[in-house]
Design a protein around this motif. Structure first.
Motif, PDB file in Angstrom:
ATOM      1  N   UNK A   5     -25.678 -24.607  -1.697  1.00 36.29           N
ATOM      2  CA  UNK A   5     -25.733 -26.061  -1.838  1.00 36.29           C
ATOM      3  C   UNK A   5     -27.148 -26.529  -1.521  1.00 36.29           C
ATOM      4  N   UNK A   6     -27.742 -27.221  -2.465  1.00 35.96           N
ATOM      5  CA  UNK A   6     -29.077 -27.804  -2.293  1.00 35.96           C
ATOM      6  C   UNK A   6     -28.910 -29.314  -2.140  1.00 35.96           C
ATOM      7  N   UNK A   7     -29.926 -29.989  -1.606  1.00 39.09           N
ATOM      8  CA  UNK A   7     -29.812 -31.439  -1.475  1.00 39.09           C
ATOM      9  C   UNK A   7     -31.171 -32.116  -1.503  1.00 39.09           C
ATOM     10  N   UNK A  44     -22.707 -30.520   4.984  1.00 42.64           N
ATOM     11  CA  UNK A  44     -21.849 -31.570   5.540  1.00 42.64           C
ATOM     12  C   UNK A  44     -20.438 -31.521   4.945  1.00 42.64           C
ATOM     13  N   UNK A  45     -19.504 -32.102   5.672  1.00 44.66           N
ATOM     14  CA  UNK A  45     -18.162 -32.276   5.125  1.00 44.66           C
ATOM     15  C   UNK A  45     -18.250 -33.227   3.941  1.00 44.66           C
ATOM     16  N   UNK A  46     -17.218 -33.266   3.132  1.00 47.36           N
ATOM     17  CA  UNK A  46     -17.222 -34.181   2.001  1.00 47.36           C
ATOM     18  C   UNK A  46     -17.294 -35.629   2.480  1.00 47.36           C
ATOM     19  N   UNK A  47     -16.632 -35.943   3.593  1.00 42.93           N
ATOM     20  CA  UNK A  47     -16.674 -37.305   4.130  1.00 42.93           C
ATOM     21  C   UNK A  47     -18.099 -37.687   4.527  1.00 42.93           C
ATOM     22  N   UNK A  59     -25.547 -41.105  -6.004  1.00 43.24           N
ATOM     23  CA  UNK A  59     -24.250 -40.511  -6.310  1.00 43.24           C
ATOM     24  C   UNK A  59     -24.216 -39.118  -5.679  1.00 43.24           C
ATOM     25  N   UNK A  60     -23.023 -38.573  -5.568  1.00 42.65           N
ATOM     26  CA  UNK A  60     -22.873 -37.259  -4.945  1.00 42.65           C
ATOM     27  C   UNK A  60     -23.689 -36.194  -5.672  1.00 42.65           C
ATOM     28  N   UNK A  61     -23.685 -36.228  -7.000  1.00 42.87           N
ATOM     29  CA  UNK A  61     -24.434 -35.201  -7.734  1.00 42.87           C
ATOM     30  C   UNK A  61     -25.939 -35.447  -7.722  1.00 42.87           C
ATOM     31  N   UNK A  62     -26.377 -36.633  -7.365  1.00 47.19           N
ATOM     32  CA  UNK A  62     -27.815 -36.875  -7.189  1.00 47.19           C
ATOM     33  C   UNK A  62     -28.290 -36.331  -5.845  1.00 47.19           C
ATOM     34  N   UNK A  63     -27.411 -36.362  -4.851  1.00 48.58           N
ATOM     35  CA  UNK A  63     -27.794 -35.969  -3.498  1.00 48.58           C
ATOM     36  C   UNK A  63     -27.531 -34.484  -3.213  1.00 48.58           C
ATOM     37  N   UNK A  64     -26.488 -33.911  -3.833  1.00 50.44           N
ATOM     38  CA  UNK A  64     -26.106 -32.516  -3.589  1.00 50.44           C
ATOM     39  C   UNK A  64     -25.817 -31.822  -4.915  1.00 50.44           C
ATOM     40  N   UNK A  65     -26.197 -30.542  -5.010  1.00 50.94           N
ATOM     41  CA  UNK A  65     -25.901 -29.754  -6.208  1.00 50.94           C
ATOM     42  C   UNK A  65     -25.872 -28.277  -5.837  1.00 50.94           C
TER      43      UNK A  65
END
Length: 73
Positions: A5-7, A44-47, A59-65
């Motif tokens: 997981x990258x961010x 991190x947890x999904x929450x 968005x989630x895919x902008x911050x984590x991939x």
């Protein structure tokens, strides 16, 4: 195939002119947790991921991939 997981938390935090401490307070964790996430040493947890997205206006895919771990054989 192994993925990691990258961010872009650090870049997004800087764009929002927040310190690690300020971001941590907004999402309810310690500054150390934010530092570990930024260094990709803690996932991190999904929450928590969703809280970070909300505060950082991403968005989630902008911050984590996911990226393939090229070091894995």
């Amino acid at each position: 195939m192994i993925f990691i997981i990258k961010n872009s938390v650090k870049q997004s935090r800087n764009e929002n002119q927040l310190t690690q401490e300020e971001l941590a307070e907004k999402v309810g964790v310690t500054r150390q947790t934010i530092g570990l996430i930024e260094k990709e040493k803690y996932n991190p947890t999904i929450a928590l991921g969703l809280k970070l997205c909300q505060v950082l206006n991403k968005s989630l895919d902008q911050l984590f991939w996911l990226e393939e771990d090229v070091d894995e054989k």
